[in-house]
Enzyme design. Structure first.
Site, short mmCIF file in Angstrom:
data_model
loop_
_atom_site.label_atom_id
_atom_site.label_comp_id
_atom_site.label_asym_id
_atom_site.label_seq_id
_atom_site.Cartn_x
_atom_site.Cartn_y
_atom_site.Cartn_z
N ASP A 45 0.89 -1.08 0.10
CA ASP A 45 -0.12 0.04 -0.02
C ASP A 45 0.77 1.19 -0.05
O ASP A 45 1.75 1.50 0.78
CB ASP A 45 -0.81 0.11 1.37
CG ASP A 45 -1.78 1.41 1.37
OD1 ASP A 45 -3.04 1.16 0.90
OD2 ASP A 45 -1.40 2.27 1.70
N TYR A 50 3.06 10.00 -0.62
CA TYR A 50 4.17 9.36 0.20
C TYR A 50 5.71 9.66 -0.36
O TYR A 50 6.54 9.35 0.18
CB TYR A 50 4.07 7.90 0.57
CG TYR A 50 2.68 7.51 1.01
CD1 TYR A 50 1.88 8.38 1.87
CD2 TYR A 50 2.32 6.12 1.05
CE1 TYR A 50 0.63 8.02 2.40
CE2 TYR A 50 1.04 5.68 1.74
CZ TYR A 50 0.24 6.48 2.34
OH TYR A 50 -0.62 6.40 2.86
N LYS A 75 -2.99 5.92 -4.31
CA LYS A 75 -3.91 6.95 -3.87
C LYS A 75 -3.81 8.19 -4.58
O LYS A 75 -2.38 8.60 -4.51
CB LYS A 75 -3.92 6.92 -2.36
CG LYS A 75 -4.22 5.71 -1.48
CD LYS A 75 -4.09 6.30 -0.15
CE LYS A 75 -3.72 4.64 0.82
NZ LYS A 75 -2.24 4.46 0.64
N HIS A 108 -7.60 9.65 -2.08
CA HIS A 108 -6.82 9.64 -0.61
C HIS A 108 -7.89 10.31 0.42
O HIS A 108 -7.80 9.81 1.73
CB HIS A 108 -5.73 10.38 -0.78
CG HIS A 108 -4.66 9.97 0.19
ND1 HIS A 108 -3.12 9.83 0.07
CD2 HIS A 108 -4.74 9.50 1.59
CE1 HIS A 108 -2.58 9.56 1.01
NE2 HIS A 108 -3.47 9.17 2.17
#
Length: 281
Positions: A45, A50, A75, A108
């Site tokens: 994931d 990120y 996401k 997200h």
């Protein structure tokens, strides 16, 4: 060790246990994901925000594991909710991961105070990625019951998953119930409350009786309740420990005792999705 799969309403399935890369530095991501794959994880994931999608892709390519044997989630970045921006962002995710198709792509955050409150057009664009074959499934993350109801009412497209904060101090039952009502699977982020539940007396007592760590007992609590989880660690021994959840179980009473630790909103560790409005620079 075989990780159970959760069947999703679109006919696909997802491993109930995965490996998360939130807050893993890009410089450490290849090694972390490689370790997870070596341990046996087959569900990764990540997210655009990120900043480590490229490194996840590198680890997947170098693993030697067949693409169809690893479930990959990413996401949509909060800055790209407009349909044309979401399209470009999705293409970049595929390119950075080195994939021509992703297993699951999520909105997200709903960001109801941004974009004139329009997350519905974002969701319609997400659905088009399944229609054209570039995503096997699409879902949402951090959607409150009203957000979920709205996209279902206005588009007729039901997310397969809603990834939300869930742990013993914030069991988020209202959202889990709304998910269940729509046939949406619940994914739990921050499953051990960023470590905040690991010294809890109730969980410690159960862990001692089981001969397991408090992290393992907490993660097993999620498994027993049907949540999908993806704990994160960069320490191999912890990555192995988090994977070792399937040789024991909790009784209904033990599950209920842990659920009883819920503190409601006071237990939330992350932002409230009704007001969260962060857009990266």
């Amino acid at each position: 060790m075989t990780v159970p799969s959760i069947q999703l309403h679109d006919g696909t399935s997802i491993p109930q246990l995965g490996f998360g890369v939130f807050q893993i530095d890009p410089a450490d991501t290849v090694e972390a994901v490689t370790t997870a794959l070596e341990v046996g994880y087959r569900h990764i994931d990540t997210a655009e925000m990120y900043g480590n999608e490229k490194e996840v892709g590198e680890a997947l390519r170098s693993s030697g594991i067949a693409r169809e044997d690893v479930y990959v989630t990413s996401k949509l970045n909060n800055g790209f909710h407009k349909p044309e921006d979401a399209e470009r962002a999705f293409e970049k995710t595929l390119a950075d991961l080195g994939l021509d198709k992703i297993d699951l792509f999520l909105v997200h955050w709903p960001l109801p105070t941004r974009y004139d409150g329009d997350f519905v057009s974002t969701w319609r664009t997400m659905a088009s990625f399944v229609e054209d074959g570039r995503a096997a499934s699409v879902g949402v993350s951090n959607f409150q019951p009203a957000h979920l109801q709205r996209i279902v009412d206005e588009t007729g497209v039901v997310p397969v998953i809603n990834q939300v904060e869930v742990h013993p101090y914030f069991t988020n039952e209202e959202v889990r119930a709304a998910n269940a009502k729509h046939g949406v699977a619940t994914e739990a982020w921050s499953p051990i409350a960023q470590g905040g539940v690991l010294d809890d007396a109730v969980i410690s007592e159960i862990a001692e009786a089981k001969g397991k760590s408090t992290a393992q007992v907490t993660l097993r609590w999620h498994v027993e309740r049907g949540d999908i989880i993806f704990p994160k660690s960069v320490t191999r021994s912890r990555v192995e420990e988090n994977f070792d959840l399937f040789d024991f179980s909790l009784t209904e009473d033990e599950v209920a005792r842990i659920s009883g630790l819920d503190k409601g909103e006071d237990g939330r560790t992350g932002p409230n999705p009704d007001t969260f409005d962060y857009i990266p620079d």
